[in-house]
Design a protein around this motif. Structure first.
Motif, PDB file in Angstrom:
ATOM      1  N   ASN A 293      34.175  37.151  36.384  1.00 39.46           N
ATOM      2  CA  ASN A 293      35.009  38.348  36.423  1.00 39.46           C
ATOM      3  C   ASN A 293      36.479  38.053  36.727  1.00 39.46           C
ATOM      4  OD1 ASN A 293      32.846  40.246  35.961  1.00 39.46           O
ATOM      5  ND2 ASN A 293      32.183  39.820  38.053  1.00 39.46           N
ATOM      6  N   THR A 294      36.940  36.841  36.390  1.00 43.44           N
ATOM      7  CA  THR A 294      38.321  36.461  36.685  1.00 43.44           C
ATOM      8  C   THR A 294      38.989  35.858  35.459  1.00 43.44           C
ATOM      9  OG1 THR A 294      37.737  36.007  38.993  1.00 43.44           O
ATOM     10  CG2 THR A 294      39.825  35.119  38.204  1.00 43.44           C
ATOM     11  N   LEU A 295      40.136  36.410  35.088  1.00 44.91           N
ATOM     12  CA  LEU A 295      40.934  35.902  33.983  1.00 44.91           C
ATOM     13  C   LEU A 295      42.114  35.099  34.525  1.00 44.91           C
ATOM     14  CD1 LEU A 295      41.097  39.084  31.711  1.00 44.91           C
ATOM     15  CD2 LEU A 295      39.813  36.989  31.240  1.00 44.91           C
ATOM     16  N   PHE A 330      43.715  37.614  37.298  1.00 39.97           N
ATOM     17  CA  PHE A 330      43.189  38.958  37.489  1.00 39.97           C
ATOM     18  C   PHE A 330      41.725  38.808  37.905  1.00 39.97           C
ATOM     19  CE2 PHE A 330      46.964  40.487  36.265  1.00 39.97           C
ATOM     20  CZ  PHE A 330      47.154  41.132  35.052  1.00 39.97           C
ATOM     21  N   GLU A 331      41.419  39.118  39.157  1.00 39.23           N
ATOM     22  CA  GLU A 331      40.029  39.066  39.637  1.00 39.23           C
ATOM     23  C   GLU A 331      39.466  40.481  39.669  1.00 39.23           C
ATOM     24  OE1 GLU A 331      37.340  38.042  43.590  1.00 39.23           O
ATOM     25  OE2 GLU A 331      39.497  37.595  43.592  1.00 39.23           O
ATOM     26  N   ARG A 332      38.509  40.745  38.813  1.00 35.55           N
ATOM     27  CA  ARG A 332      37.895  42.070  38.734  1.00 35.55           C
ATOM     28  C   ARG A 332      36.837  42.196  39.828  1.00 35.55           C
ATOM     29  NH1 ARG A 332      37.272  45.649  34.384  1.00 35.55           N
ATOM     30  NH2 ARG A 332      36.589  47.640  35.263  1.00 35.55           N
ATOM     31  N   ASP A 336      36.629  49.716  39.434  1.00 37.21           N
ATOM     32  CA  ASP A 336      37.850  50.440  39.786  1.00 37.21           C
ATOM     33  C   ASP A 336      38.815  49.630  40.639  1.00 37.21           C
ATOM     34  OD1 ASP A 336      35.601  53.138  40.194  1.00 37.21           O
ATOM     35  OD2 ASP A 336      36.976  52.884  38.520  1.00 37.21           O
ATOM     36  N   ALA A 337      38.632  48.320  40.725  1.00 36.26           N
ATOM     37  CA  ALA A 337      39.531  47.528  41.572  1.00 36.26           C
ATOM     38  C   ALA A 337      39.674  46.119  41.021  1.00 36.26           C
ATOM     39  CB  ALA A 337      39.005  47.480  43.005  1.00 36.26           C
ATOM     40  N   PHE A 338      40.911  45.615  41.000  1.00 38.32           N
ATOM     41  CA  PHE A 338      41.126  44.208  40.709  1.00 38.32           C
ATOM     42  C   PHE A 338      42.315  43.702  41.514  1.00 38.32           C
ATOM     43  CE2 PHE A 338      44.891  43.420  38.056  1.00 38.32           C
ATOM     44  CZ  PHE A 338      45.222  44.675  37.564  1.00 38.32           C
ATOM     45  N   VAL A 339      42.350  42.388  41.718  1.00 37.66           N
ATOM     46  CA  VAL A 339      43.423  41.754  42.471  1.00 37.66           C
ATOM     47  C   VAL A 339      44.196  40.843  41.531  1.00 37.66           C
ATOM     48  CG1 VAL A 339      43.987  40.144  44.332  1.00 37.66           C
ATOM     49  CG2 VAL A 339      42.228  41.887  44.677  1.00 37.66           C
TER      50      VAL A 339
END
Length: 541
Positions: A293-295, A330-332, A336-339
């Protein structure tokens, strides 16, 4: 044929505890295998099914509010809809059926929030098997509409109130298979589903598309002032590309920051992108999935005007002279939330590297006004909000289970409200009463007579609501409230409270429209105070 087979052939029902849709004999045959049992601490077992439908949430919701829409969405031959709290949705499988006959499928609307949620409760048609009569009597369904992009919506049907025992297990197993079939049919009727990403491009585009929508953050800048950000992701050219626009600013207003486009480069087979910044800088690079879940965005930034230092705000923070290496992740963390983490001086994931900036984004269905105001722009609005729904939000420092108990038990609600007398029964039709003034005459002490309309354990509860005694006419009527919970972290929960129905009441009683505007203004001030008490309550614990 026996009663059950007759029901299957003429009006077989697919229900998650209340959503009753005619189902073909083929579908029934596919619905005989058992399902798994889910358990929740308050509210009983639940049964949930979801599908993503290529249709905006507003348009999909509208299909559930008219007879024509129900016929198309539920694959029925005939329908009649009275869309209001307490109204009914009546359907039949045969075009010549009598919708008032005891064999018709009847769903009563318990609660709704436009474009977001509908709660319905079924009445078992005549001749139904015993287990179906049980589930219709004791359970109900909550249908939610979650935008996953401007043109796609995740439709979720949650059956609430399943009990324990052989008949409950039979109902659970039947509807576990049957409801999914119904959603599959709905996807075919209304548009193709895309839960897994219709065009799988090395996994990167799949994950990137899940960001489609609006996201915001709020933090404090180095100068001690509020620092705001807003990013909007969207599909381009039939979804082959993903675009994004970003704005940065503060309480004085926002400014455009960046625009980028990402997609697969046929020449390299990689997902590449170009980022155009507001000062004329350009960032180019490629995107990889670097962790679950991280780009990871690996790029080189070329500054306008040659080699110089990029000032804070141009690239979110200062950076070395052009060309400069930059790396962003981008860590999903949830739907409804990502860092977002930005690194300077590296162009790929590096063990032990510390980000120069880390920002926590939250998805928003409607962008708050403070993120839409541009610098130098005067705030104007032609919308009369005097009867619009009241929306209040707060984040409390407690796990979602504790916050759920605070809303759905008498003891929990009383504690959150500073010891006030409460009576809460977490069941459809159960009491939801808060006595704000125990010394007042009976009937004027608080929300006497208000009832629970619907709930989904640890997610949502809705209830009817009355006006204070000083509003003589309005107190005899009922608006309704929807309280939604979302886990921000394992130890914090966002509460969103929406009080709605003022416009409908003013339309029903036009001679009292001015009074309903006053009632709405009263609750616009009152509900934020109530959520403030929740915040303080959990701080003390």
């Amino acid at each position: 044929m026996n009663r059950f087979v007759w029901a299957a052939a003429v009006c077989v029902l697919v229900s998650s505890g209340g959503l009753l849709v005619p189902l073909s004999a083929q579908a029934q045959a596919r619905a005989q295998e058992g399902g798994t049992v889910a358990a929740t601490p308050i509210g009983g077992r639940t049964l949930s099914h979801s599908a993503v439908i290529h249709m905006p949430a507003e348009e999909l919701f509208a299909h559930f509010t008219t007879a024509e829409g129900i016929v198309k969405a539920w694959s029925v031959a005939k329908s009649r809809v009275d869309f209001r709290v307490g109204g009914q949705i009546r359907t039949a499988y045969a075009a010549d059926a009598d919708l008032d006959a005891p064999t018709s499928i009847v769903n009563t609307i318990l609660a709704f929030e436009p474009n977001r949620m509908i709660t319905i409760k079924a009445t078992a048609p005549a001749g139904s098997p015993e287990w179906l009569e049980l589930v219709c009597r004791e359970a109900f369904s909550v249908i939610t509409f979650e935008p996953v992009s401007p043109r796609a919506t995740r439709l979720t049907i949650t059956g609430v109130g399943y009990g324990e025992g052989e008949m409950w297990d039979q109902a659970y197993a039947f509807f576990d298979k049957g409801n999914q079939w119904t959603l599959d049919q709905m996807k075919q009727k209304l548009g193709p589903g895309d839960e897994d990403g219709a065009a799988d491009v090395e996994g990167v585009m799949e994950l990137l598309r899940t960001f489609e929508g609006d996201w915001v953050f709020e933090t404090t800048g180095p100068d001690g002032k509020t620092f705001l950000g807003h990013t909007r992701f969207y599909g381009l050219v039939d979804g082959n590309w993903v675009g994004a626009d970003g704005w940065l600013g503060g309480e004085e207003g926002m400014s455009p920051h960046a625009h980028w486009v990402a997609g697969v480069n046929p020449a390299t087979g990689m997902v590449e992108y170009v980022n155009y910044f507001e000062k004329g800088h350009i960032g180019t690079g490629h995107i990889e999935v670097v962790a679950p879940n991280t780009l990871g965005f690996e790029m080189m930034v070329h500054t306008a005007g040659g080699a110089r230092e990029v000032e804070a705000g141009e690239g979110v923070a200062s950076a070395p002279a052009s060309p400069q290496k930059m790396y962003v992740e981008f860590e999903r963390r949830s739907d409804d939330a990502f860092v977002s983490r930005m690194y300077r001086g590296i162009d790929r994931r590096t063990e032990g590297a510390k980000p120069m900036m880390e920002l926590a984004y939250t998805r928003v269905a409607a962008v708050p006004e403070r993120y839409l105001k541009m610098k130098g722009e005067q705030k104007t609005s032609s919308v009369d909000a005097a009867l619009a729904p009241v929306v209040a939000r707060a984040v409390v420092e407690a796990p979602i289970g504790e916050v759920w108990r605070a809303w759905t038990t008498s003891e929990g609600l009383s504690a959150a409200l500073g010891g006030r007398t409460t009576r809460v029964e977490c069941a459809v039709g159960g009491a939801f009463e808060i006595l704000w003034n125990d010394q007042a005459p009976e009937g004027e002490r608080g929300s006497e007579g208000c009832r629970v309309l619907s709930y989904v354990p640890e997610r949502m509860i809705s209830f009817s609501w009355n006006a204070p005694p000083q509003f003589a006419h309005a107190r005899q009527q009922r608006s309704h409230v929807v309280v939604e919970l979302r886990a921000v972290t394992d130890s914090s929960t966002e509460i969103t409270l929406t009080n709605l129905g003022f416009d409908a009441l003013a339309a029903a009683f036009p001679e009292h429209a001015a009074e309903y505007k006053e009632v709405r203004a009263y609750f616009a001030a009152a509900w934020p105070r109530v959520l403030g008490w929740f915040v303080e309550h959990f701080k003390k614990e």
